[in-house]
Design an enzyme around this catalytic site. Structure first.
Site, PDB file in Angstrom:
ATOM      1  N   TYR A  95      43.323  28.738  74.888  1.00  0.00           N
ATOM      2  CA  TYR A  95      43.955  29.892  75.532  1.00  0.00           C
ATOM      3  C   TYR A  95      43.116  31.148  75.299  1.00  0.00           C
ATOM      4  O   TYR A  95      42.867  31.934  76.233  1.00  0.00           O
ATOM      5  CB  TYR A  95      45.363  30.086  74.999  1.00  0.00           C
ATOM      6  CG  TYR A  95      46.009  31.394  75.414  1.00  0.00           C
ATOM      7  CD1 TYR A  95      46.579  31.533  76.683  1.00  0.00           C
ATOM      8  CD2 TYR A  95      46.050  32.489  74.546  1.00  0.00           C
ATOM      9  CE1 TYR A  95      47.170  32.722  77.078  1.00  0.00           C
ATOM     10  CE2 TYR A  95      46.634  33.689  74.940  1.00  0.00           C
ATOM     11  CZ  TYR A  95      47.192  33.790  76.202  1.00  0.00           C
ATOM     12  OH  TYR A  95      47.767  34.986  76.579  1.00  0.00           O
ATOM     13  N   HIS A  96      42.667  31.339  74.068  1.00  0.00           N
ATOM     14  CA  HIS A  96      41.878  32.520  73.729  1.00  0.00           C
ATOM     15  C   HIS A  96      40.559  32.540  74.502  1.00  0.00           C
ATOM     16  O   HIS A  96      40.187  33.561  75.097  1.00  0.00           O
ATOM     17  CB  HIS A  96      41.615  32.550  72.224  1.00  0.00           C
ATOM     18  CG  HIS A  96      40.740  33.676  71.785  1.00  0.00           C
ATOM     19  ND1 HIS A  96      41.134  34.987  71.833  1.00  0.00           N
ATOM     20  CD2 HIS A  96      39.471  33.685  71.297  1.00  0.00           C
ATOM     21  CE1 HIS A  96      40.159  35.763  71.398  1.00  0.00           C
ATOM     22  NE2 HIS A  96      39.138  34.996  71.064  1.00  0.00           N
ATOM     23  N   HIS A  97      39.840  31.413  74.506  1.00  0.00           N
ATOM     24  CA  HIS A  97      38.548  31.363  75.189  1.00  0.00           C
ATOM     25  C   HIS A  97      38.702  31.589  76.689  1.00  0.00           C
ATOM     26  O   HIS A  97      37.897  32.317  77.300  1.00  0.00           O
ATOM     27  CB  HIS A  97      37.871  30.024  74.922  1.00  0.00           C
ATOM     28  CG  HIS A  97      37.079  29.990  73.652  1.00  0.00           C
ATOM     29  ND1 HIS A  97      35.896  30.669  73.501  1.00  0.00           N
ATOM     30  CD2 HIS A  97      37.304  29.371  72.465  1.00  0.00           C
ATOM     31  CE1 HIS A  97      35.411  30.467  72.277  1.00  0.00           C
ATOM     32  NE2 HIS A  97      36.260  29.689  71.632  1.00  0.00           N
TER      33      HIS A  97
END
Length: 222
Positions: A95-97
């Site tokens: 999700y972060h990437h």
């Protein structure tokens, strides 16, 4: 017969990859933080948040901001290493990437003034984080406390990112000059709050919640 393949070790490419990202982040930190320090000491906090002069008037900061944006695409290779080594791919990771890639490119197109903070903070945290990963890939034993400090620095980055974005939103809503659009502000607030929640959950689960003992392969005899 199982077709499941064994996890790949990839020690050498993983080590070289993390060293490359560590050196890139360290250099980015060295090249962008002087401008941030100059702006804060000479023009104050509001200017550092709401003036996008680093985009238009400082070639070094502009160049390294551009490299920062471009770097979010190759950083997806981190996920490739996780998959090939058959490690657990947690929601926070992908999700972060994925979202940081989309948001940074969107904010860069908007020439968002808050990018000064987003960029310099991320360079600094990544300089330490990828250096840590490189040492681990080399087989160096790292104290658990250092891993905790890195996660705390990531949480602090999210707190500051949220504060900076809220400040820009407040300033712009009250008619003060702030060089970014409301759509970027809305996206930034949503992104940083979600990152804060996920990193805080990760910290609690990793360092504060007692680990359950592993079950033995054989049931105990009664």
């Amino acid at each position: 017969m199982s077709t499941r393949t064994s996890p790949l070790k990839l020690k050498l490419p993983l080590t070289l990859w993390n060293i490359a990202l560590a050196l890139f982040s360290i250099t980015g930190t060295i090249r962008t933080w002087p401008e941030m320090a100059h702006v804060l000491t000479r023009f104050g906090f509001h200017h550092s948040v709401c003036a996008n002069t680093f985009h238009k008037e400082v070639p070094i900061s502009s160049f390294w901001t551009w490299l920062f944006i471009l770097s979010k695409a190759p950083e997806l290779i981190d996920t490739v290493f996780v998959v090939l080594r058959k490690q657990k791919l947690i929601f926070l990771h992908w999700y972060h990437h994925a979202t940081v890639l989309i948001f940074t490119w969107y904010a860069y197109a908007d020439e968002a003034s808050t990018g000064r903070w987003y960029c310099t903070m991320n360079y600094g945290v990544h300089a330490v984080m990828y250096s840590y990963y490189a040492l681990r890939a080399l087989g160096v034993r790292i104290p658990r406390q250092l891993a905790m400090c890195i996660t705390i620095s990531q949480i602090a980055q999210m707190v500051m990112g949220t504060f900076v974005t809220f400040y820009a939103f407040y300033a712009k809503s009250n008619g003060r000059q702030c060089d970014m659009s409301f759509s970027t502000l809305y996206a930034g607030i949503a992104i940083y709050i979600s990152y804060f929640i996920l990193f805080a959950q990760f910290f609690i689960a990793s360092y504060l919640v007692p680990k359950k003992p592993k079950k033995t392969t054989e049931a105990k005899k009664t």
